[in-house]
Design an enzyme around this catalytic site. Structure first.
Site, PDB file in Angstrom:
ATOM      1  N   ARG A  67       3.750  87.498   1.626  1.00  0.00           N
ATOM      2  CA  ARG A  67       3.723  86.925   0.271  1.00  0.00           C
ATOM      3  C   ARG A  67       4.146  87.961  -0.758  1.00  0.00           C
ATOM      4  O   ARG A  67       4.805  87.653  -1.729  1.00  0.00           O
ATOM      5  CB  ARG A  67       2.341  86.372  -0.036  1.00  0.00           C
ATOM      6  CG  ARG A  67       2.197  84.984   0.565  1.00  0.00           C
ATOM      7  CD  ARG A  67       0.957  84.314   0.168  1.00  0.00           C
ATOM      8  NE  ARG A  67      -0.203  84.906   0.790  1.00  0.00           N
ATOM      9  CZ  ARG A  67      -1.399  84.336   0.823  1.00  0.00           C
ATOM     10  NH1 ARG A  67      -1.577  83.173   0.240  1.00  0.00           N
ATOM     11  NH2 ARG A  67      -2.415  84.902   1.402  1.00  0.00           N
ATOM     12  N   LYS A 179      -6.884  82.386  16.243  1.00  0.00           N
ATOM     13  CA  LYS A 179      -8.162  81.775  15.969  1.00  0.00           C
ATOM     14  C   LYS A 179      -8.656  82.243  14.601  1.00  0.00           C
ATOM     15  O   LYS A 179      -8.178  83.275  14.145  1.00  0.00           O
ATOM     16  CB  LYS A 179      -9.170  82.141  17.052  1.00  0.00           C
ATOM     17  CG  LYS A 179      -9.484  83.641  17.105  1.00  0.00           C
ATOM     18  CD  LYS A 179     -10.602  83.919  18.033  1.00  0.00           C
ATOM     19  CE  LYS A 179     -11.784  84.528  17.413  1.00  0.00           C
ATOM     20  NZ  LYS A 179     -11.665  85.729  16.640  1.00  0.00           N
ATOM     21  N   ASP A 208      -5.944  83.079  22.431  1.00  0.00           N
ATOM     22  CA  ASP A 208      -7.297  83.600  22.571  1.00  0.00           C
ATOM     23  C   ASP A 208      -7.093  84.868  23.384  1.00  0.00           C
ATOM     24  O   ASP A 208      -6.840  84.798  24.595  1.00  0.00           O
ATOM     25  CB  ASP A 208      -8.163  82.588  23.337  1.00  0.00           C
ATOM     26  CG  ASP A 208      -9.597  83.083  23.460  1.00  0.00           C
ATOM     27  OD1 ASP A 208      -9.776  84.272  23.779  1.00  0.00           O
ATOM     28  OD2 ASP A 208     -10.525  82.293  23.247  1.00  0.00           O
ATOM     29  N   HIS A 209      -7.151  86.005  22.735  1.00  0.00           N
ATOM     30  CA  HIS A 209      -6.660  87.208  23.419  1.00  0.00           C
ATOM     31  C   HIS A 209      -7.491  87.562  24.653  1.00  0.00           C
ATOM     32  O   HIS A 209      -7.021  88.277  25.524  1.00  0.00           O
ATOM     33  CB  HIS A 209      -6.538  88.393  22.453  1.00  0.00           C
ATOM     34  CG  HIS A 209      -7.824  89.074  22.114  1.00  0.00           C
ATOM     35  ND1 HIS A 209      -8.712  88.595  21.199  1.00  0.00           N
ATOM     36  CD2 HIS A 209      -8.377  90.211  22.581  1.00  0.00           C
ATOM     37  CE1 HIS A 209      -9.739  89.415  21.121  1.00  0.00           C
ATOM     38  NE2 HIS A 209      -9.578  90.406  21.944  1.00  0.00           N
ATOM     39  N   LYS A 213      -6.429  89.188  28.837  1.00  0.00           N
ATOM     40  CA  LYS A 213      -6.947  90.422  29.437  1.00  0.00           C
ATOM     41  C   LYS A 213      -6.786  90.327  30.957  1.00  0.00           C
ATOM     42  O   LYS A 213      -7.140  89.317  31.555  1.00  0.00           O
ATOM     43  CB  LYS A 213      -8.430  90.619  29.085  1.00  0.00           C
ATOM     44  CG  LYS A 213      -8.664  90.999  27.622  1.00  0.00           C
ATOM     45  CD  LYS A 213     -10.152  91.196  27.372  1.00  0.00           C
ATOM     46  CE  LYS A 213     -10.467  91.306  25.883  1.00  0.00           C
ATOM     47  NZ  LYS A 213     -10.240  92.608  25.322  1.00  0.00           N
ATOM     48  N   GLU A 247     -20.556  94.802  21.337  1.00  0.00           N
ATOM     49  CA  GLU A 247     -19.637  95.731  20.654  1.00  0.00           C
ATOM     50  C   GLU A 247     -20.450  96.790  19.932  1.00  0.00           C
ATOM     51  O   GLU A 247     -21.556  96.519  19.449  1.00  0.00           O
ATOM     52  CB  GLU A 247     -18.801  94.972  19.635  1.00  0.00           C
ATOM     53  CG  GLU A 247     -17.914  93.920  20.244  1.00  0.00           C
ATOM     54  CD  GLU A 247     -17.046  93.264  19.179  1.00  0.00           C
ATOM     55  OE1 GLU A 247     -15.951  93.762  18.917  1.00  0.00           O
ATOM     56  OE2 GLU A 247     -17.500  92.263  18.596  1.00  0.00           O
ATOM     57  N   ASP A 266     -16.751  83.489  15.871  1.00  0.00           N
ATOM     58  CA  ASP A 266     -15.848  84.619  16.116  1.00  0.00           C
ATOM     59  C   ASP A 266     -15.715  84.923  17.607  1.00  0.00           C
ATOM     60  O   ASP A 266     -14.638  85.293  18.070  1.00  0.00           O
ATOM     61  CB  ASP A 266     -16.423  85.847  15.385  1.00  0.00           C
ATOM     62  CG  ASP A 266     -15.440  87.004  15.330  1.00  0.00           C
ATOM     63  OD1 ASP A 266     -14.246  86.747  15.062  1.00  0.00           O
ATOM     64  OD2 ASP A 266     -15.850  88.164  15.549  1.00  0.00           O
ATOM     65  N   HIS A 271     -13.740  83.047  22.862  1.00  0.00           N
ATOM     66  CA  HIS A 271     -13.653  84.016  23.964  1.00  0.00           C
ATOM     67  C   HIS A 271     -14.680  83.747  25.076  1.00  0.00           C
ATOM     68  O   HIS A 271     -14.350  83.664  26.241  1.00  0.00           O
ATOM     69  CB  HIS A 271     -13.880  85.443  23.455  1.00  0.00           C
ATOM     70  CG  HIS A 271     -12.976  85.845  22.337  1.00  0.00           C
ATOM     71  ND1 HIS A 271     -11.704  85.361  22.223  1.00  0.00           N
ATOM     72  CD2 HIS A 271     -13.138  86.711  21.293  1.00  0.00           C
ATOM     73  CE1 HIS A 271     -11.128  85.890  21.156  1.00  0.00           C
ATOM     74  NE2 HIS A 271     -11.978  86.711  20.571  1.00  0.00           N
ATOM     75  N   LYS A 361     -22.523  92.551  17.353  1.00  0.00           N
ATOM     76  CA  LYS A 361     -21.878  93.740  16.774  1.00  0.00           C
ATOM     77  C   LYS A 361     -22.927  94.802  16.538  1.00  0.00           C
ATOM     78  O   LYS A 361     -24.116  94.512  16.412  1.00  0.00           O
ATOM     79  CB  LYS A 361     -21.181  93.376  15.478  1.00  0.00           C
ATOM     80  CG  LYS A 361     -20.002  92.444  15.690  1.00  0.00           C
ATOM     81  CD  LYS A 361     -18.946  92.671  14.631  1.00  0.00           C
ATOM     82  CE  LYS A 361     -17.725  91.801  14.877  1.00  0.00           C
ATOM     83  NZ  LYS A 361     -16.770  92.371  15.826  1.00  0.00           N
TER      84      LYS A 361
HETATM   85  C1  BG6 Z   1     -11.866  89.274  17.919  1.00  0.00           C
HETATM   86  C2  BG6 Z   1     -12.993  89.162  16.931  1.00  0.00           C
HETATM   87  O1  BG6 Z   1     -11.370  88.011  18.251  1.00  0.00           O
HETATM   88  O2  BG6 Z   1     -12.343  89.912  19.095  1.00  0.00           O
HETATM   89  C3  BG6 Z   1     -13.552  90.535  16.602  1.00  0.00           C
HETATM   90  O3  BG6 Z   1     -12.516  88.546  15.743  1.00  0.00           O
HETATM   91  C4  BG6 Z   1     -13.955  91.252  17.870  1.00  0.00           C
HETATM   92  O4  BG6 Z   1     -14.660  90.435  15.721  1.00  0.00           O
HETATM   93  C5  BG6 Z   1     -12.811  91.228  18.872  1.00  0.00           C
HETATM   94  O5  BG6 Z   1     -14.281  92.592  17.534  1.00  0.00           O
HETATM   95  C6  BG6 Z   1     -13.260  91.767  20.204  1.00  0.00           C
HETATM   96  O6  BG6 Z   1     -12.141  91.925  21.016  1.00  0.00           O
HETATM   97  P1  BG6 Z   1     -12.122  92.995  22.166  1.00  0.00           P
HETATM   98  O7  BG6 Z   1     -10.803  92.798  22.815  1.00  0.00           O
HETATM   99  O8  BG6 Z   1     -12.261  94.346  21.525  1.00  0.00           O
HETATM  100  O9  BG6 Z   1     -13.291  92.679  23.035  1.00  0.00           O
END
Ligand code: BG6
Length: 513
Positions: A67, A179, A208-209, A213, A247, A266, A271, A361
């Protein structure tokens, strides 16, 4: 030999892979949110690593959309600075950077401005000619969810989104959405309606990363490429399943976003439920994307609803001390940063086997893993009393998603000596150590899969909605007194004490964090 003294031999197979991932198609990728955090930390490093390893399509270009005004030279410099911090291979390879940077061009303007999208359209026509990208276009929405409808509308208005009528149609248009896919069931449905008004489901890639993995992908290989585990993978042999995503980091400058989101939206809705589905699903009829996604969806449909006054018996939420002082977080916020859940999958295979999930967290240790806790032995042969009286520990199979990616199996063994003494030992496979290969970043795999048109590792509309259907009543209860108390926990702790009650009610406990 590993730390436990267990020798593991690996036997990589010669020849072609079982499934060849295939070459990605030439394409131009339009990146919305190009100046954002995700682009800097994850997307450009992933794209650069692919370029460095010669995995990107030969004909490829990135159109960075922002933007705020962007100028090609300054933006490339910004990307280079980010790579110095976040690229997987350091130092940044100069030759690879030179070629990569020449593929980045910029467009800036409002998401609601038709002139900007006309310029984008002209730029893409020009890029397609110069970079020979065959007019294939991949749109990546790395922007806040609230901007998706406007961007989709503007792309469609500029004629940039065309519905795929035939599978494999070229040139193609694909859209990657980050997401959260909506905020609750209703908004997820609304977003899906907006997407399906302009695109076929096959063109939509909900990222969804976690699914990218390696260790998460390995869940299916582990379950279905080995003969010895699947016969045990059911209520006859499994006592309970535990899934943890702990985390050590806090909200990391994303206070505003996180405060609107919270840990259930989140981490759990996406996930952890995806990981649960891979652990709980039935064998698919094939490894084709839709067959795997069909089986996962059946797991989501079988989740036993938890709502209203049931919530406190199944869900414990917490917030770390000091959360409300984070930038962007509202004073008095009731957003949970920790959650523990007891879930049930009402299927033939899983009846009576609880799934305990926890995520949070600012916890003591970074640890994402699945533990399959097997049942105890049927009779206490070794409980004869005296010195030999032992409390046997049930076997636990641990799928370590991160860090120290690997798989461990604990079992009981006789301690050497004249008495019958029993000790616990572990067989442990370390992924990187066994295959002597770096584990690729999830985004590298997912970006390539989208360029190949392979949606296996992306979330499908129906399962996203099913996951929301499970989570939304819990969120609603937590917004009121029905959901129970929001506990506080110290930073660096294992989370609120109250979470221990969930497994303890049935004589179980969480694995040590
Ligand atoms: C993200 C969340 O999708 O995944 C974050 O928005 C989180 O809050 C993260 O820290 C965790 O990903 P990973 O790959 O570090 O486990």
């Amino acid at each position: 030999m590993d730390a436990q003294g267990v020798h593991i031999e690996t036997h990589p197979r010669e020849g072609e892979p079982v499934f060849s991932a295939g070459r990605p198609d030439p394409c131009a990728m339009v990146l919305f949110g190009a100046t954002g955090d995700l682009a800097e930390r994850k997307l450009f490093p992933a794209l650069f690593e692919l370029a460095r390893s010669n995995l990107l399509p030969e004909h490829f270009a990135i159109v960075a959309f922002s933007r705020s005004p962007l100028e090609d030279k300054a933006f490339r410099e910004h990307v280079r600075e980010g790579l110095k911090k976040f690229a997987r291979t350091q130092p940044v390879d100069e030759a690879a950077w030179k070629t990569f940077s020449e593929r980045i061009e910029c467009v800036s303007g409002g998401y609601d401005d038709p002139d900007t999208f006309k310029r984008l359209s002209d730029k893409l026509a020009d890029v397609s000619k110069r970079h020979k990208t065959g007019d294939n276009q991949l749109y990546y929405m790395a922007t806040p969810a609230s901007t998706f409808p406007q961007i989709i509308h503007s792309l469609a208005g500029a004629g940039l989104l065309t519905r795929e009528e035939q599978p494999g149609q070229k040139p193609w248009r694909r859209l990657i959405i980050e997401k959260p896919f909506g905020h609750d069931l209703e908004s997820a449905r609304e977003l899906n309606r907006e997407l399906s008004a302009v695109l076929d489901e096959k063109q939509v890639f909900r990222i969804d990363h976690y699914l990218g993995k390696e260790t998460v992908q390995n869940i299916l290989v582990f379950r279905f490429a080995n003969a010895i585990f699947e016969p045990l993978w059911n209520r006859q042999h499994i006592d309970h399943v535990e899934i943890t995503a702990a985390e050590t980091i806090g909200v990391e400058g994303r206070g505003g976003f996180y405060d609107e989101t919270g840990v259930l939206r989140d981490m759990v809705q996406n996930h952890l439920l995806q990981v649960l589905a891979l652990c709980a699903m039935e064998p698919p009829v094939s490894f084709a994307a839709e067959d795997i996604r069909d089986e996962k969806n059946k797991v989501f449909r079988a989740l036993r609803p938890v709502e209203g006054s049931d919530v406190p018996d199944h869900v414990v939420v917490g917030q770390y001390q000091g959360y409300q002082d984070e930038k962007g977080v509202k004073k008095g916020s009731r957003t949970p940063t920790y959650v523990a859940l007891k879930m049930n999958v009402d299927s033939w295979r899983w009846q009576g086997v609880p799934f305990y999930l926890r995520a949070g967290k600012n916890l003591k240790r970074r640890m994402t893993e699945v533990s399959i806790h097997f049942k105890s032995v049927p009779i206490g042969l070794f409980s004869g009393g005296g010195a030999t009286c032992q409390r046997l520990q049930p076997n636990v199979l641990t799928l370590r998603i991160q860090p120290h990616e690997g798989i461990a199996l604990s079992f009981e063994s006789k301690v050497p000596g004249e008495d019958v003494n029993i000790g616990g030992v572990t067989m442990d496979m370390d992924y990187a150590e066994s295959f002597k290969k770096p584990v690729p970043e999830a985004y590298e795999r997912l970006l390539l899969d989208c360029m190949r048109g392979n949606a296996t590792l992306f979330a499908r509309q129906d399962s996203v909605e099913q996951a929301w259907a499970y989570i939304t009543p819990i969120l609603r209860a937590l917004e009121t007194d029905a959901g129970g108390k929001l506990h506080t926990y110290e930073k660096g702790s294992t989370g609120p004490e109250a979470a221990n009650a969930l497994p303890a009610k049935n004589g179980r406990r969480w694995s040590t964090l």
